[in-house]
Design a protein around this motif. Structure first.
Motif: not given
Length: 286
Positions: A168-177, A263-271
């Motif tokens: 799975v691929w994602c991109a993340m910012s304060s505007n959403g995912i 990175s947002f994805c690594d330290y929060f999203l995937w876990g």
């Protein structure tokens, strides 16, 4: 007198009333005795001995300290908790950094702080991206997993060598995912992320998603140093899409190596996503 009895409580026995009366005569209170038995083991000398031992070897277990000091394990634990007010903390496992990584990480952080100071709105125009594998065999957080039993059940988590998975691929910012995007073939099977497949995702998925969001000329895009990301065709496309604002290995802004903690994805999203997905123990990848 207040005997601290709840409403509709049973009537105290003769023995209990006698204890209350005796306490009232000796201490002036009905429910608390004055003093108590002397601490024969948790003496100041023993507390100091445990404190010195812990300072010398903070990673040694309470059981091993008790053997070395000649105290019971219970005594050592009570001294640690009640007298020294110490708590056991688990060691975190992180990726090792090379000596030359430190100045690169510091330089990146200083650069980001500077451009955020120059443009506070940049934090809303920073997209961080990453891929992750979700294996059908499950996800086990060994640091938090426990199995309570009266004897060691020798519980094992069996993981096949080649487990079915989705990428799975994602991109993340304060505007959403932006995402998720699944790298798979026509039959729905997970495929390896190559530069050609990564470029196809950027062209057919990322651009249409960005067009629906408030993206401006100051938008920065971050990716890690995976080979598919830093291939020539991928980098040329991203440089045209985010001119002078590509955060990547060999990009306009150098992404520090071995830096998943930035990175947002690594330290929060995937876990977080894995903890939710594997709550129900999925039987298939579909």
């Amino acid at each position: 007198l207040n005997f601290h009895l709840p409403p509709r409580a049973p009537v105290p026995s003769r023995k209990v009333i006698s204890v209350w009366a005796n306490n009232l005569r000796t201490t002036g209170q009905t429910t608390k005795k004055k003093g108590g038995s002397a601490r024969t083991v948790r003496t100041p000398e023993n507390v100091e001995a445990v404190q010195v031992a812990i300072a010398r070897s903070p990673q040694r277990s309470a059981r091993r300290h008790s053997v070395a000091l000649g105290f019971s394990t219970r005594t050592v634990r009570r001294i640690l908790h009640d007298d020294l007010h110490l708590h056991p903390y688990k060691m975190q496992i992180v990726q090792a950094l090379n000596p030359r990584d430190y100045p690169i990480r510091v330089g990146f952080c200083e650069y980001m702080l500077q451009i955020l100071q120059d443009d506070p709105q940049l934090i809303h125009n920073l997209w961080m991206s990453d891929e992750a594998h979700f294996h059908l065999s499950g996800y086990v957080n060994k640091q938090n997993f426990r199995y309570w039993a009266d004897a060691n059940p020798q519980q094992l988590h069996e993981k096949p060598l080649h487990s079915e998975k989705v990428t799975v691929w994602c991109a993340m910012s304060s505007n959403g995912i932006i995402g998720p995007y699944f790298f798979e073939d026509a039959a729905g099977h997970s495929v390896t992320v190559t530069s050609a497949r990564y470029l196809q995702m950027l062209e057919t998925f990322l651009i249409p998603q960005l067009q629906q969001l408030p993206v401006n000329v100051n938008t920065h895009f971050q990716q890690d140093g995976a080979t598919s990301h830093t291939a020539r065709i991928s980098m040329n496309f991203l440089r045209n899409l985010f001119p002078n604002h590509l955060i990547s290995r060999n990009g306009d802004v150098q992404w520090p190596p071995r830096s998943p903690d930035l990175s947002f994805c690594d330290y929060f999203l995937w876990g977080y996503l894995k903890s939710r997905v594997f709550e129900t123990r999925p039987a298939t990848v579909l």
